[in-house]
Motif scaffolding. Structure first.
Motif, PDB file in Angstrom:
ATOM      1  N   ARG A 140      -5.847  -5.871   6.473  1.00 50.61           N
ATOM      2  CA  ARG A 140      -7.077  -5.070   6.619  1.00 50.61           C
ATOM      3  C   ARG A 140      -6.811  -3.556   6.569  1.00 50.61           C
ATOM      4  O   ARG A 140      -7.204  -2.802   7.478  1.00 50.61           O
ATOM      5  N   HIS A 142      -6.914   0.488   5.652  1.00 51.34           N
ATOM      6  CA  HIS A 142      -7.883   1.499   5.219  1.00 51.34           C
ATOM      7  C   HIS A 142      -7.521   1.997   3.819  1.00 51.34           C
ATOM      8  O   HIS A 142      -8.386   2.401   3.059  1.00 51.34           O
ATOM      9  N   ARG A 143      -6.208   2.016   3.556  1.00 50.98           N
ATOM     10  CA  ARG A 143      -5.734   2.467   2.245  1.00 50.98           C
ATOM     11  C   ARG A 143      -4.638   1.529   1.751  1.00 50.98           C
ATOM     12  O   ARG A 143      -3.821   1.065   2.556  1.00 50.98           O
ATOM     13  N   LEU A 168     -11.653  -0.573   1.360  1.00 49.14           N
ATOM     14  CA  LEU A 168     -10.407   0.193   1.446  1.00 49.14           C
ATOM     15  C   LEU A 168     -10.310   1.132   0.252  1.00 49.14           C
ATOM     16  O   LEU A 168     -10.992   0.950  -0.759  1.00 49.14           O
TER      17      LEU A 168
END
Ligand SMILES: Nc1ncnc2c1ncn2[C@@H]1O[C@H](COP(=O)(O)OP(=O)(O)OP(=O)(O)O)[C@@H](O)[C@H]1O
Ligand SMILES: CC(C)(CO)[C@@H](O)C(=O)[O-]
Ligand code: BAL
Length: 280
Positions: A140, A142-143, A168
């Motif tokens: 999971r 973010h980037r 993302l």
């Protein structure tokens, strides 16, 4: 640095990280790490609070069983390199963990996968999309960080993120090269000294073709010249050289103003398959 071999252990780390409001970066790899991988980890460490790197030699993306068998595996060395580069968690699952049952997923990326690597490695991008989707769900992030060296893979992953609404940001890092221009690649370790000595020709041919594109030489002539230049070195067996639109990856019949061109090459050298590209 934490080392996790199960998705459950990774997920509890990720949940704790997210609950603490930390930003998480993911760097998917197949290991046998080099500076190309480490720049991805360093970029993630500069942007994010936690960096998860994965090492998994994904069987579903290999169309050639011998390539899978011979893929370099260096877990101890990789672990030390990642810890030194700012990675906070390493996910190193076994095949049973990633594929508890044979996967039947089927992706179709349309024209994007019917060229170059997709055309020459049947099933390759299906395997990449499957494992990358699983990693996105497990970590999971973010980037997520990918290298331009695998240019078509980046296009496929961009499409995957859009089509499946992964929340993302995709970050693409430039190709890191050896001093003589050879793109760093885990498979370079398998080159004999004789093959390694001529390997930079791949990049030289790309540079020469790029300058021909800038001069306006027709795509078919650029392609023919590049294939001929590669074939002159008897250790090389070119597989493809494409002059393509950098967005759609479709081969170009002529140039269009305002659109970037990508030159992509794949060639066999002493039993090792190498790829490289350059954007013009
Ligand atoms: N020279 C490089 N420069 C920048 N990124 C790279 C480079 N080599 C690999 N990467 C990126 O690292 C990530 C993991 O790639 P991977 O583990 O397959 O390494 P690799 O060196 O490309 O191995 P191989 O091509 O032999 O499979 C991918 O996003 C890939 O694009
Ligand atoms: C993205 C990836 C780790 C998926 O197995 C692989 O294709 C790679 O190393 O580029
Ligand atoms: N670096 C792309 C992964 C592969 O060659 O299978």
């Amino acid at each position: 640095m934490h080392v996790f071999t199960t998705a459950a252990a990774l997920q509890s780390f990720v949940e704790a990280s997210r609950r603490a409001g930390r930003r998480l970066g993911l760097v998917p790899t197949m290991g046998a790490l080099h500076d190309g991988h480490l720049q991805l980890v360093q970029a993630a460490a500069a942007d994010c609070d936690d960096v998860v790197a994965s090492i998994f030699v994904n069987p579903t993306q290999f169309n050639n069983p011998e390539d899978l068998r011979l893929y370099p595996r260096l877990p101890e060395q990789d672990t030390a390199l990642l810890a030194g580069a700012g990675c906070t968690a390493l996910f190193m699952p076994g095949v049973e963990e990633m594929y508890p049952q044979p996967t039947v997923l089927h992706f179709d990326f349309g024209p994007l996968e019917r060229v170059m690597e997709g055309a020459h490695r049947p099933g390759h991008f299906n395997g990449v999309a499957t494992v990358v989707s699983k990693l996105f769900h497990m970590a999971r992030p973010h980037r997520a960080y990918f290298g331009q060296k695998d240019f078509q893979q980046v296009a496929i992953v961009r499409q995957l993120i859009a089509d499946l609404s992964f929340d993302l940001e995709l970050v693409v890092a430039p190709t890191i090269r050896e001093a003589d221009g050879l793109a760093m690649s885990s498979r370079n370790r398998r080159l004999s000294p004789e093959a390694r000595a001529v390997a930079p020709l791949l990049h030289q041919v790309l540079e020469q073709a790029a300058s021909q594109v800038r001069q306006g030489l027709a795509p078919t002539q650029v392609q023919a010249g590049a294939l001929a230049a590669l074939a002159q070195e008897r250790q090389f067996t070119p597989e493809y050289f494409e002059v393509a639109d950098a967005q759609t990856l479709q081969p170009l019949a002529h140039y269009e103003a305002g659109r970037s061109v990508v030159l992509c090459v794949a060639a066999h050298l002493g039993g090792v398959r190498l790829i490289d590209n350059i954007v013009v």
